[in-house]
Design an enzyme around this catalytic site. Structure first.
Site, short mmCIF file in Angstrom:
data_model
loop_
_atom_site.label_atom_id
_atom_site.label_comp_id
_atom_site.label_asym_id
_atom_site.label_seq_id
_atom_site.Cartn_x
_atom_site.Cartn_y
_atom_site.Cartn_z
N TYR A 53 0.82 -1.22 0.00
CA TYR A 53 0.00 0.00 0.00
C TYR A 53 0.86 1.28 0.00
O TYR A 53 1.81 1.41 0.74
CB TYR A 53 -0.94 0.04 1.22
CG TYR A 53 -2.02 -1.04 1.21
CD1 TYR A 53 -2.31 -1.76 0.05
CD2 TYR A 53 -2.75 -1.33 2.35
CE1 TYR A 53 -3.29 -2.74 0.04
CE2 TYR A 53 -3.73 -2.31 2.36
CZ TYR A 53 -3.99 -3.01 1.20
OH TYR A 53 -4.96 -3.98 1.20
N1 LIG Z 1 -6.91 -7.98 0.57
C1 LIG Z 1 -7.15 -7.26 -0.47
O1 LIG Z 1 -6.88 -7.65 -1.62
C2 LIG Z 1 -7.78 -5.90 -0.28
C3 LIG Z 1 -8.32 -5.21 -1.38
C4 LIG Z 1 -8.92 -3.98 -1.14
C5 LIG Z 1 -8.97 -3.46 0.15
N2 LIG Z 1 -8.41 -4.15 1.19
C6 LIG Z 1 -8.43 -3.61 2.58
O2 LIG Z 1 -9.74 -3.21 2.90
C7 LIG Z 1 -9.75 -1.83 3.25
C8 LIG Z 1 -11.05 -1.23 2.85
O3 LIG Z 1 -11.23 -1.33 1.45
P1 LIG Z 1 -12.02 -0.20 0.70
O4 LIG Z 1 -11.37 1.11 0.99
O5 LIG Z 1 -12.18 -0.62 -0.70
O6 LIG Z 1 -13.40 -0.28 1.51
P2 LIG Z 1 -14.80 0.39 1.42
O7 LIG Z 1 -15.14 0.66 2.84
O8 LIG Z 1 -15.69 -0.45 0.60
O9 LIG Z 1 -14.62 1.76 0.61
C9 LIG Z 1 -14.07 2.87 1.23
C10 LIG Z 1 -14.49 4.12 0.48
O10 LIG Z 1 -15.87 4.34 0.68
C11 LIG Z 1 -16.08 5.71 0.98
N3 LIG Z 1 -16.59 5.82 2.35
C12 LIG Z 1 -16.12 5.21 3.45
N4 LIG Z 1 -16.88 5.54 4.51
C13 LIG Z 1 -17.83 6.39 4.06
C14 LIG Z 1 -18.91 7.05 4.68
N5 LIG Z 1 -19.17 6.93 5.96
N6 LIG Z 1 -19.69 7.85 3.91
C15 LIG Z 1 -19.45 7.96 2.59
N7 LIG Z 1 -18.44 7.36 1.94
C16 LIG Z 1 -17.65 6.57 2.68
C17 LIG Z 1 -14.76 6.41 0.82
O11 LIG Z 1 -14.70 6.89 -0.51
P3 LIG Z 1 -13.97 8.28 -0.85
O12 LIG Z 1 -12.56 8.13 -0.43
O13 LIG Z 1 -14.16 8.33 -2.33
O14 LIG Z 1 -14.71 9.36 -0.10
C18 LIG Z 1 -13.76 5.32 1.03
O15 LIG Z 1 -12.56 5.54 0.35
C19 LIG Z 1 -8.50 -1.25 2.58
O16 LIG Z 1 -8.07 -0.05 3.20
C20 LIG Z 1 -7.54 -2.38 2.77
O17 LIG Z 1 -7.03 -2.35 4.10
C21 LIG Z 1 -7.85 -5.37 0.99
#
Ligand SMILES: NC(=O)c1ccc[n+]([C@@H]2O[C@H](COP(=O)([O-])OP(=O)(O)OC[C@H]3O[C@@H](n4cnc5c(N)ncnc54)[C@H](OP(=O)(O)O)[C@@H]3O)[C@@H](O)[C@H]2O)c1
Length: 328
Positions: A53
């Site tokens: 990351y």
């Molecule tokens: N193992 C793997 O292959 C893998 C892959 C992906 C992720 N991950 C892990 O999972 C974590 C989460 O993944 P993700 O960031 O894709 O998760 P997510 O929670 O589905 O998406 C997060 C995005 O949703 C928006 N958001 C979050 N909270 C919000 C709220 N209360 N109101 C409105 N919008 C909101 C934000 O978008 P904006 O930034 O556009 O505002 C944020 O960047 C990563 O940080 C990582 O640690 C692992």
């Protein structure tokens, strides 16, 4: 904050895990620190990161540069023991043939690099980022087992494994008396539900912890997008996240609009509703939330306290059924 045991271990983790994929990539160190601070204040004790990351993720040929682990290392000074720190290995950390994957050479080298960047002498949960078809699973498991015996890693987990892949690894661990993966980290949300067929039943049968990523489908289920032509500034779509654009289909936009009134009737935002739905599945140990603003953390904490009734689950099933015209 609610806590659950991680699979069959004795380790208690918060049901909200702080995802850090945006740290050092879309958000700077100051904002990352503020988000981390707020998460800790709310009782979140579980943090997910990866060696990969950071800024390198957006390169034409993505290669990790480790900024995210470095930010966490600086931020966690003096409070390392308050958190359960999970990181990952396996994605490309260079262009060379041995700078990615799950060979003994790469795992041993990257474990040392993660410890250095995180400024710690142990990793609580060391996860393999995805299956590596080039490396025998036994080689990977032996390297991970050695790290546990050396005291550098407490538990091992896997991410993006199919059910057959973790089942195969269990057979190897059992017959060779090696450490077993205590958790899986798959994607799971109202839009991506394939783990329900094979992986979740396996995890239930073997008592494996389930830590799910992208519960808001990378923001597609946050309710902020109505079309791909109109994306708010500073959102992940604005930054051009490729995996998010893949979810920008007319069908998914229509589904969000069908879910919006159901969320609002429940007193939740669409983002909170999507997260509460994931957490309502009793098999989910923890949902990894990707906050890019401090407000996202408090919103997630509120969603985590919401009790999703069986009646509401039925309503959601009906919306999904109507949306697909009854096709699974
Ligand atoms: N193992 C793997 O292959 C893998 C892959 C992906 C992720 N991950 C892990 O999972 C974590 C989460 O993944 P993700 O960031 O894709 O998760 P997510 O929670 O589905 O998406 C997060 C995005 O949703 C928006 N958001 C979050 N909270 C919000 C709220 N209360 N109101 C409105 N919008 C909101 C934000 O978008 P904006 O930034 O556009 O505002 C944020 O960047 C990563 O940080 C990582 O640690 C692992």
């Amino acid at each position: 904050m609610n806590y659950k045991k991680l699979g069959r271990t004795g380790l208690q983790v918060s049901t909200l895990c702080l995802g850090t994929m945006s740290f050092g990539r879309w958000i700077d160190e100051k904002t990352s620190n503020a988000i981390l601070q707020q998460a800790l204040e709310h009782g979140i004790n579980f943090i997910d990161t990866a060696n990969f990351y950071g800024k390198g993720q957006d390169a034409e040929q993505p290669v990790g540069t480790g900024e995210c682990e470095e930010i966490l290392g600086r931020a966690l000074k003096g409070r390392r023991h308050d958190v359960v720190l999970a990181t990952k290995v396996g994605l490309a950390m260079g262009y060379g043939p041995n700078q990615s994957g799950l060979s003994r050479v790469h795992i041993m080298h990257q474990a040392e690099e993660s410890l250095r960047r995180l400024q710690t002498d142990y990793i609580d949960l060391y996860q393999v980022h995805r299956f590596d078809p080039r490396t025998p699973l036994e080689e990977t498991l032996r390297a991970l087992d050695d790290l546990v015996r050396q005291g550098k890693v407490r538990y091992i987990g896997c991410s993006n494994f199919a059910a057959w892949q973790i089942a195969k690894s269990y057979a190897i661990s059992e017959t060779r008396n090696l450490e077993k993966f205590v958790s899986v980290q798959p994607q799971y949300s109202l839009l991506v539900r394939d783990i329900e067929a094979e992986l979740l039943p396996f995890c239930q049968s073997e008592n494996v912890g389930v830590i799910v990523y992208s519960p808001m489908a990378r923001g597609m289920l946050s309710g902020k997008y109505k079309s791909s032509d109109d994306v708010p500034e500073e959102s992940r779509a604005f930054h051009g996240e490729r995996n998010l654009y893949k979810l920008f289909t007319p069908n998914n936009f229509r589904l969000v609009e069908r879910l919006r009134p159901v969320a609002e009737e429940s007193g939740l935002t669409v983002a909170q509703f999507a997260l509460a739905w994931v957490l309502s599945n009793p098999q989910i140990t923890s949902a990894i939330v990707g906050a890019t603003k401090t407000g996202h953390v408090s919103s997630a904490v509120e969603a985590g306290q919401y009790t999703f009734s069986n009646e509401l689950k039925e309503k959601v099933n009906q919306v999904l059924h109507d949306h697909t015209g009854g096709k699974e």
